[in-house]
Each structure stands twice: as structure tokens, then as C-alpha cells.
Design an enzyme around this catalytic site. Structure first.
Site, short mmCIF file in Angstrom:
data_model
loop_
_atom_site.label_atom_id
_atom_site.label_comp_id
_atom_site.label_asym_id
_atom_site.label_seq_id
_atom_site.Cartn_x
_atom_site.Cartn_y
_atom_site.Cartn_z
N SER A 1 0.81 -1.22 0.00
CA SER A 1 0.00 0.00 0.00
C SER A 1 0.84 1.28 0.00
O SER A 1 1.63 1.49 -0.91
CB SER A 1 -0.94 -0.07 1.20
N ALA B 1 -10.77 8.46 8.00
CA ALA B 1 -10.33 9.82 7.67
C ALA B 1 -9.21 9.78 6.63
O ALA B 1 -9.08 10.68 5.80
CB ALA B 1 -9.88 10.53 8.93
N ASN B 2 -8.42 8.69 6.62
CA ASN B 2 -7.30 8.60 5.67
C ASN B 2 -7.73 8.38 4.22
O ASN B 2 -6.89 8.29 3.34
CB ASN B 2 -6.33 7.51 6.12
N PRO C 1 -2.25 1.78 20.22
CA PRO C 1 -1.05 1.21 19.62
C PRO C 1 -1.29 1.03 18.11
O PRO C 1 -2.37 0.57 17.72
CB PRO C 1 -0.91 -0.15 20.32
N SER C 2 -0.31 1.41 17.29
CA SER C 2 -0.46 1.23 15.85
C SER C 2 -0.49 -0.25 15.50
O SER C 2 0.16 -1.07 16.15
CB SER C 2 0.72 1.89 15.14
N ASP D 1 -6.33 2.07 -3.09
CA ASP D 1 -7.58 1.86 -2.35
C ASP D 1 -7.94 3.06 -1.48
O ASP D 1 -8.94 3.04 -0.78
CB ASP D 1 -7.56 0.55 -1.53
C1 16G Z 1 -4.14 -0.31 7.65
C2 16G Z 1 -5.62 -0.39 7.43
C3 16G Z 1 -6.22 0.99 7.48
C4 16G Z 1 -5.89 1.64 8.80
C5 16G Z 1 -4.39 1.63 9.04
C6 16G Z 1 -4.09 2.06 10.45
C7 16G Z 1 -6.88 -1.87 5.97
C8 16G Z 1 -7.05 -2.37 4.58
N1 16G Z 1 -5.91 -0.98 6.12
O1 16G Z 1 -3.51 0.40 6.63
O2 16G Z 1 -7.60 0.84 7.35
O3 16G Z 1 -6.34 2.96 8.82
O4 16G Z 1 -3.91 0.32 8.89
O5 16G Z 1 -2.74 1.99 10.68
O6 16G Z 1 -7.59 -2.27 6.88
P1 16G Z 1 -2.17 2.08 12.14
O7 16G Z 1 -2.74 0.93 12.93
O8 16G Z 1 -0.71 2.01 11.98
O9 16G Z 1 -2.62 3.39 12.69
ZN ZN Z 2 -3.74 1.16 0.26
#
Ligand code: 16G
Ligand code: ZN
Length: 547
Positions: free
Chosen positions: A68, A378-379, A505-506, A287
Site C-alpha cells: 500500500s 479519515a485517511n 497502539p499502531s 484503495d
Molecule cells: C491499515 C488499514 C487501514 C488503517 C491503518 C491504520 C486496511 C485495509 N488498512 O492500513 O484501514 O487505517 O492500517 O494503521 O484495513 P495504524 O494501525 O498504523 O494506525
Molecule cells: Zn492502500
């Protein structure tokens, strides 16, 4: 001996050893890391995707090779279930276990217990669609996937370089006996774009609407496929391509694309910025989509997933009312949605709003509660979904409706349905929907921006010793662990007007994320820093203390 074990004992079994240097996790967006570490993961995912299909009695499933919006050195893998939806959670756990298995013996034990747990019959032929983004590493990783799939005699089709949402769409097409469309690029573009052009023909007065788009393709597959789309669009949109250098792999997502623009709240590099022109950025697998513009004094305005959601939900609700149908609509957001977008949806649009944890599958799942569910992070990742019965109802009513204005609303709803990729967020489909609503309303991006004012906000990251010590509740709006942290956040938030802050947590990076919003940018910034500093102090922060 089980049939799984005998596959591992065949003389032509190819082994992909796990170097053991990394712990993998199949998270919300599959498995992602530096491409160099993924060979054995891909081989095992090739075997797992085959078993997933066999478990579902030879239903077609999908495997996408992409990371991605991550940097070009990374890659990753995501599995797709038969209706084009994300892989079921219980199988995510298996994917994690398999990727970390130390050797073939361990892999065969995991697969054997999987086969007996789900009672998988060896006579089913696995059916798989595979695709990949433009990353240089994709081809080699695909080879490992193919070896894994072949070990289970899979019937697979490789679509080459495509967007993630296209692969989701193709999987659903196959399993609906092509009722959803044909599983190929031509049918995908035809279905979505024909609906868009039909709707465009109904629009008589463009007012402030502008058909010219400056398109930032993140130097990835989104740019490649937008070029293919142009011949279907017949100049209904004028798309000027930027950041479309897919042959130089290292340019992918580099200072451009939807994630860069959203995270940094500034235009991408690689294109010149003209005041009041309409800009779109997509991410590395197309996406996600966001819009932006700058005014005469070079001020930057972002129209993100929250804005797209409000635009689309408001319009669809109007058409439902005009059609006279008794159909409900709801909107799903995450805690990252701007507080004022939530207020606008509830108070002005009068559309119910639900909040769920981050990750598309949570939003998609919740959106299924409504007749028509609109969901966006939001992203910029999101779509809308229609219940099967509602889709049929709308078409049936349109076939017999005599009242002219109701018929027009029904026809518009059908066009919106047909230009939507309901399986997952899709930058191309989302762009067509946004352009449709803007044209119908006669709006410029500035008109759209003026529908409500975002609360100033700030995102921060804090690195801590172990982010797994954090847990959250109430759709990530409350921090449960570390104990006592939420009380401290509450007392800091109380010092600022209209303020809100949460931490989580991310799932994709080794950090804890902080979100803060307040009445002014200065307050939002200060709030974020104060909360980040408390995290640093309470959870063994690493590196410099936030200031
Ligand atoms: C992934 C997720 C996205 C989410 C992001 C959060 C899918 C297809 N993609 O890219 O929806 O906003 O993770 O990232 O579900 P984070 O947990 O590092 O904040
Ligand atoms: Zn993507």
C-alpha cells in the site's frame, strides 16, 4: 499419513526456510515488512490461500501482493474472501502462526491441524486469483506464492499488476456467477464508468463544478490504471497525470500519494500547484483517495475521508427521500474522524453515525447493519454498501415507477450503486462518486469545503518499549492499559475548549499514536504534546521525550 504431510514429503517439495529474524503479524492490512524477508511468508500464504479455497468448497479467493502506502523497499500480502471482503479473523491468526513457523515440519503441523479442525476435503480444487502492485519485489514474491499454490494443485489466475480493489472486485465477480461483473479489467472499467457517464448525462447545469482533475498517482499502480481508465471516460473528466513514474520503483509513495498528503497536511512533490485547481491523491495500491486544493494565498485545504463520507451520505439520503422508499442509511467512522464531521452528519444531515476501531474490516462489518451503509476512514479508505434486498428493491421500483421525480431519484441511486465497488475502498470508484455528487450539486472544492469547518487537530507518534502493553476500549476512544493513563488524558483534555484526545497502539508501525483536537491549532498541538509526554513517562518511552 495425512494428505498434508504427504505433500511435504514429495520429492519435488520446494522449501523456503524462515530466516527467523523477524516476528510477523497478520494485522488489519495483512503482513507487511521489508520485501527481503518475505519469501517464506509468501510461499506459506500460497499454501494457506489454497486451503482457504478448499475449506470453502472451491470458492474463488484472492491473494494480493502489496504494501500500500509503505516505502518501496517494503512489500506485503493480503488474502481476500469470496465476496471480495477481507479474510475472516480466525484465519488471520493462522496466517500469523504459519509465517512465524520455524521450519517445514512446523508448517506441516500447523496445516495438518487446520485441515482437521475445518475438516477440509482433499478432493476440492483450490481456486485463487492473484495480483500485485508495481513494487519491484512483487514478481519474485509472486513466484514464491505460485510455488505454494501449486503444491496444492491450485487452479489460479495471475492478473499481474492491478490495484487492490480491482482484485477484490474480480473475486466477487467470479463467486456471483458474474452478476457483479466479469472478472477482468475491461468489465470493471466498463461497469463503473458507464454508470458514471449515464449519471453525467442527467446533469444539466454544472455551475461551479469543474471537470479538470490534477491527479497524483503516488508513482504507483493507481497512475497506471488511471491511464487505462481514460479511454472509458471519453473526456467526461479531464485528468492531468502527475507522479506517474511507475518504472522507477524508488519513487513509489515518496513525498507523494494520499498518505503523504493526509499525514503531512501539505501538497505532494512532483507537481506544480495552481490556486483553486482540483487535486486528487491516491495511495500505492489505489484503495485510498483524498482531495485537496490551495487558495490564492497558498493556503492548503484538505478534503479527506470524513469529507467524502459526508458528501456521499448527504447526497444518497436526499435521493432516498426523493425516491419515496423506506430505506435507512447510516455512516460508520473511527475515532480519527474529526469531531465536527461527526456533528455535521448527526445534526445537519441527520444520518446516524457509528464509531468502530481502526481497520477497514471493522467499518465494513458495521456498515452491513444498515440498508445502505457508508463508511470511510479519515485517511480516505472507504466505500458504500447496499443490502442485497435493497439493491433489488431499488431496481424493481425503478422498473415500474410512474412518478417522474421519483423515477429520476431511483435511476440516480442505480447509477451510484453501479459505480461503487462495494467490496472495499477503491480510489477510482470513489473518485467517480465524488465527481458525480459535486457535479450534481454544482460545487467547486471550495463549496464542498465550506459545508462545515474541521476542528484543528494533530497526530503524533510515541515510541515506547512495548506497545503491546497498551489496550483500548469503546472503539479505541478509551485507553484501558496502562492503568491510570486515561485519567491523566482526561485531566489534560479538560484544560482545552472543545478538546478530545485518544491514544492507541499502531497496527502497522512500532509506535503508539496520539490524536488530539481542540478549538485552535495551537491548543490541538499543545494537547497532543502533553498527552504524548505522559505516554512517554508512563510507558518507558524510547528516544527523545515529546516536546
Ligand atoms: C491499515 C488499514 C487501514 C488503517 C491503518 C491504520 C486496511 C485495509 N488498512 O492500513 O484501514 O487505517 O492500517 O494503521 O484495513 P495504524 O494501525 O498504523 O494506525
Ligand atoms: Zn492502500
Amino acid at each position: 499419513m495425512s494428505w498434508i504431510k504427504s505433500i511435504f514429503n514429495e520429492s519435488n517439495f520446494i522449501s523456503y526456510p524462515n530466516p527467523g529474524s523477524i516476528v510477523f503479524q497478520y494485522g488489519t492490512s495483512g503482513i507487511r515488512c521489508k520485501a527481503d524477508y518475505l519469501d517464506h511468508v509468501m510461499h506459506r500464504m500460497g499454501m494457506l490461500v489454497a486451503l482457504r479455497s478448499m475449506c470453502l468448497k472451491s470458492a474463488r479467493v484472492g491473494l494480493m501482493i502489496t504494501a500500500s502506502h509503505n516505502a518501496h523497499e517494503d512489500n506485503g500480502v493480503k488474502l481476500i474472501d469470496p465476496q471480495g471482503e477481507m479474510l475472516e479473523s480466525s484465519w488471520e491468526v493462522l496466517a500469523t502462526e504459519l509465517s512465524n513457523a520455524i521450519d517445514d515440519q512446523h508448517v506441516s503441523t500447523v496445516l495438518t491441524s487446520l485441515v482437521s479442525k475445518y475438516n477440509i476435503d482433499s478432493s476440492y480444487i483450490p481456486k485463487v486469483y492473484v495480483g500485485r502492485d508495481t513494487r519491484y519485489s512483487g514478481k519474485k514474491l509472486l513466484d514464491a506464492v505460485i510455488v505454494g499454490m501449486k503444491q496444492f494443485n491450485s487452479d489460479f489466475e495471475d492478473f499481474g499488476v492491478i490495484t487492490t480493489p480491482m482484485l477484490h472486485f474480480f473475486v466477487r465477480c467470479y463467486n456471483t456467477n458474474c452478476l457483479y461483473g466479469q472478472p477482468n479489467e475491461q468489465s470493471y472499467f466498463n461497469k463503473l464508468t458507464t454508470a458514471f457517464k449515464d449519471m453525467r448525462n442527467m446533469c444539466t447545469d454544472y455551475k461551479n463544478y469543474n471537470t479538470v482533475i490534477e491527479f497524483d498517482g503516488a508513482n504507483g499502480v493507481g497512475a497506471l490504471k488511471m491511464k487505462d481508465a481514460l479511454s472509458y471516460l471519453d473526456n467526461t473528466l479531464i485528468i492531468n497525470m502527475h507522479n506517474d513514474e511507475v518504472s522507477s520503483s524508488e519513487k513509489l509513495n515518496s513525498k507523494c500519494g494520499a498518505d503523504f498528503v493526509k499525514s503531512n497536511q501539505c501538497p505532494p512533490t512532483g507537481l506544480s500547484i495552481k490556486p483553486n485547481a482540483k487535486y486528487i491523491s491516491v495511495d500505492g495500491d489505489a484503495d485510498r483517495i483524498i482531495y485537496f486544493f490551495v487558495d490564492e494565498s497558498n493556503k492548503f485545504y484538505l478534503l479527506d475521508g470524513d469529507r467524502i463520507a459526508t458528501l456521499v451520505a448527504g447526497y444518497v439520503k436526499e435521493q432516498i427521500i426523493a425516491s419515496g422508499l423506506d430505506v435507512n442509511i447510516g455512516l460508520v467512522q473511527t475515532a480519527y474522524s474529526n469531531g465536527n464531521s461527526t456533528n455535521f452528519v448527526s445534526n445537519t444531515l441527520k444520518v446516524p453515525v457509528a464509531c468502530v476501531p481502526t481497520g477497514v474490516k471493522h467499518l465494513h462489518h458495521k456498515a452491513q447493519d444498515y440498508d445502505i451503509g457508508v463508511y470511510f476512514e479519515a485517511n480516505g479508505h472507504g466505500t458504500l454498501i447496499f443490502k442485497e434486498s435493497i439493491r433489488n428493491l431499488i431496481r424493481k421500483e425503478a422498473s415500474k415507477q410512474k412518478d417522474e421525480s421519483k423515477l429520476i431519484a431511483l435511476k440516480k441511486l442505480i447509477c451510484i450503486m453501479d459505480m461503487t465497488n462495494e467490496t472495499v475502498g477503491d480510489a477510482y470508484s470513489d473518485m467517480l462518486i465524488v465527481e458525480t455528487v459535486l457535479c450534481e450539486r454544482g460545487w467547486s472544492l471550495n463549496d464542498w469545503y465550506n459545508t462545515y469547518a474541521d476542528l484543528p487537530n494533530r497526530l503524533m507518534k510515541v515510541t515506547v518499549k512495548d506497545r503491546n502493553t497498551f489496550s483500548t476500549g469503546d472503539a479505541e476512544r478509551i485507553c484501558i492499559r496502562p492503568l491510570g493513563l486515561q485519567d491523566k488524558i482526561n485531566s489534560i483534555v479538560a484544560n482545552y475548549p472543545m478538546a478530545r484526545s485518544f491514544v492507541r497502539p499502531s497496527g502497522t508501525e512500532d509506535v503508539v499514536r496520539v490524536y488530539a483536537e481542540a478549538d485552535t491549532q495551537v491548543h490541538a498541538d499543545k494537547l497532543a504534546v502533553e498527552v504524548a509526554a505522559v505516554i512517554y513517562d508512563m510507558a518507558d518511552g524510547v528516544g527523545k521525550r515529546p516536546s
